[in-house]
Motif scaffolding. Structure first.
Motif, mmCIF file in Angstrom:
data_model
loop_
_atom_site.group_PDB
_atom_site.id
_atom_site.type_symbol
_atom_site.label_atom_id
_atom_site.label_comp_id
_atom_site.label_asym_id
_atom_site.label_seq_id
_atom_site.Cartn_x
_atom_site.Cartn_y
_atom_site.Cartn_z
ATOM 1 N N ARG A 26 0.834 -1.211 0.000
ATOM 2 C CA ARG A 26 0.000 0.000 0.000
ATOM 3 C C ARG A 26 0.863 1.253 0.000
ATOM 4 O O ARG A 26 0.564 2.228 -0.689
ATOM 5 C CB ARG A 26 -0.914 0.008 1.224
ATOM 6 C CG ARG A 26 -2.130 -0.858 1.095
ATOM 7 C CD ARG A 26 -3.145 -0.558 2.193
ATOM 8 N NE ARG A 26 -2.613 -0.796 3.523
ATOM 9 C CZ ARG A 26 -2.676 -1.941 4.179
ATOM 10 N NH1 ARG A 26 -3.249 -2.984 3.623
ATOM 11 N NH2 ARG A 26 -2.169 -2.057 5.380
ATOM 12 N N GLN A 27 1.936 1.249 0.774
ATOM 13 C CA GLN A 27 2.814 2.418 0.840
ATOM 14 C C GLN A 27 3.476 2.699 -0.502
ATOM 15 O O GLN A 27 3.707 3.847 -0.852
ATOM 16 C CB GLN A 27 3.895 2.205 1.885
ATOM 17 C CG GLN A 27 3.429 2.306 3.300
ATOM 18 C CD GLN A 27 4.554 2.008 4.286
ATOM 19 O OE1 GLN A 27 5.573 1.423 3.940
ATOM 20 N NE2 GLN A 27 4.355 2.401 5.528
ATOM 21 N N MET A 28 3.803 1.642 -1.252
ATOM 22 C CA MET A 28 4.575 1.812 -2.476
ATOM 23 C C MET A 28 3.710 1.797 -3.733
ATOM 24 O O MET A 28 4.232 1.838 -4.831
ATOM 25 C CB MET A 28 5.635 0.717 -2.553
ATOM 26 C CG MET A 28 6.629 0.808 -1.420
ATOM 27 S SD MET A 28 7.909 -0.427 -1.517
ATOM 28 C CE MET A 28 8.808 0.128 -2.928
ATOM 29 N N PHE A 29 2.391 1.761 -3.588
ATOM 30 C CA PHE A 29 1.504 1.671 -4.746
ATOM 31 C C PHE A 29 1.739 2.843 -5.698
ATOM 32 O O PHE A 29 1.663 4.003 -5.309
ATOM 33 C CB PHE A 29 0.040 1.663 -4.297
ATOM 34 C CG PHE A 29 -0.912 1.562 -5.446
ATOM 35 C CD1 PHE A 29 -1.099 0.351 -6.073
ATOM 36 C CD2 PHE A 29 -1.595 2.671 -5.903
ATOM 37 C CE1 PHE A 29 -1.971 0.231 -7.141
ATOM 38 C CE2 PHE A 29 -2.461 2.568 -6.956
ATOM 39 C CZ PHE A 29 -2.655 1.351 -7.582
ATOM 40 N N GLY A 30 2.057 2.538 -6.950
ATOM 41 C CA GLY A 30 2.256 3.559 -7.970
ATOM 42 C C GLY A 30 3.585 4.269 -7.901
ATOM 43 O O GLY A 30 3.840 5.177 -8.678
ATOM 44 N N ARG A 31 4.444 3.902 -6.998
ATOM 45 C CA ARG A 31 5.712 4.614 -6.825
ATOM 46 C C ARG A 31 6.921 3.834 -7.289
ATOM 47 O O ARG A 31 7.952 4.419 -7.581
ATOM 48 C CB ARG A 31 5.918 4.958 -5.350
ATOM 49 C CG ARG A 31 4.843 5.834 -4.801
ATOM 50 C CD ARG A 31 5.080 6.113 -3.365
ATOM 51 N NE ARG A 31 3.920 6.811 -2.823
ATOM 52 C CZ ARG A 31 3.853 7.286 -1.623
ATOM 53 N NH1 ARG A 31 4.873 7.144 -0.804
ATOM 54 N NH2 ARG A 31 2.787 7.895 -1.202
ATOM 55 N N LEU A 34 8.149 -3.651 -9.520
ATOM 56 C CA LEU A 34 8.120 -4.920 -8.792
ATOM 57 C C LEU A 34 9.471 -5.261 -8.185
ATOM 58 O O LEU A 34 9.533 -5.806 -7.084
ATOM 59 C CB LEU A 34 7.671 -6.033 -9.739
ATOM 60 C CG LEU A 34 7.510 -7.408 -9.126
ATOM 61 C CD1 LEU A 34 6.464 -7.380 -8.028
ATOM 62 C CD2 LEU A 34 7.131 -8.419 -10.184
ATOM 63 N N SER A 35 10.557 -4.914 -8.851
ATOM 64 C CA SER A 35 11.879 -5.275 -8.324
ATOM 65 C C SER A 35 12.167 -4.568 -6.997
ATOM 66 O O SER A 35 12.684 -5.179 -6.061
ATOM 67 C CB SER A 35 12.970 -4.958 -9.334
ATOM 68 O OG SER A 35 13.000 -3.575 -9.610
ATOM 69 N N LEU A 36 11.808 -3.292 -6.890
ATOM 70 C CA LEU A 36 12.036 -2.564 -5.641
ATOM 71 C C LEU A 36 11.107 -3.071 -4.544
ATOM 72 O O LEU A 36 11.523 -3.233 -3.394
ATOM 73 C CB LEU A 36 11.830 -1.071 -5.839
ATOM 74 C CG LEU A 36 12.107 -0.189 -4.618
ATOM 75 C CD1 LEU A 36 13.528 -0.386 -4.114
ATOM 76 C CD2 LEU A 36 11.851 1.257 -4.942
ATOM 77 N N LEU A 37 9.865 -3.354 -4.890
ATOM 78 C CA LEU A 37 8.925 -3.897 -3.916
ATOM 79 C C LEU A 37 9.419 -5.239 -3.387
ATOM 80 O O LEU A 37 9.414 -5.487 -2.185
ATOM 81 C CB LEU A 37 7.548 -4.062 -4.550
ATOM 82 C CG LEU A 37 6.474 -4.709 -3.689
ATOM 83 C CD1 LEU A 37 6.216 -3.877 -2.446
ATOM 84 C CD2 LEU A 37 5.205 -4.898 -4.485
ATOM 85 N N ARG A 38 9.901 -6.097 -4.278
ATOM 86 C CA ARG A 38 10.420 -7.409 -3.880
ATOM 87 C C ARG A 38 11.615 -7.262 -2.943
ATOM 88 O O ARG A 38 11.713 -7.918 -1.915
ATOM 89 C CB ARG A 38 10.807 -8.206 -5.118
ATOM 90 C CG ARG A 38 11.318 -9.587 -4.810
ATOM 91 C CD ARG A 38 11.605 -10.345 -6.119
ATOM 92 N NE ARG A 38 12.003 -11.694 -5.850
ATOM 93 C CZ ARG A 38 13.272 -12.081 -5.639
ATOM 94 N NH1 ARG A 38 14.247 -11.206 -5.706
ATOM 95 N NH2 ARG A 38 13.555 -13.335 -5.393
#
Length: 47
Positions: A26-31, A34-38
């Motif tokens: 939720r914090q990273m949605f649209g920002r 996938l690689s950074l989220l992972r």
């Protein structure tokens, strides 16, 4: 439901981890991609 109240086993740690991952998403949605989220999920899981 009775089993959840009478057995010693519970899924508290698993549920906490799932909620933590959802919060990061939720914090990273649209920002970020996938690689950074992972990477962020894996780094926080190591704690």
């Amino acid at each position: 439901m009775l089993q959840g109240l009478t057995t010693r086993w519970n899924s508290g740690p698993v549920e906490g981890r799932v909620n933590h991952i959802k919060m990061i998403k939720r914090q990273m949605f649209g920002r970020a991609g996938l690689s950074l989220l992972r990477k962020r999920v894996l780094l926080t899981a190591a704690r």
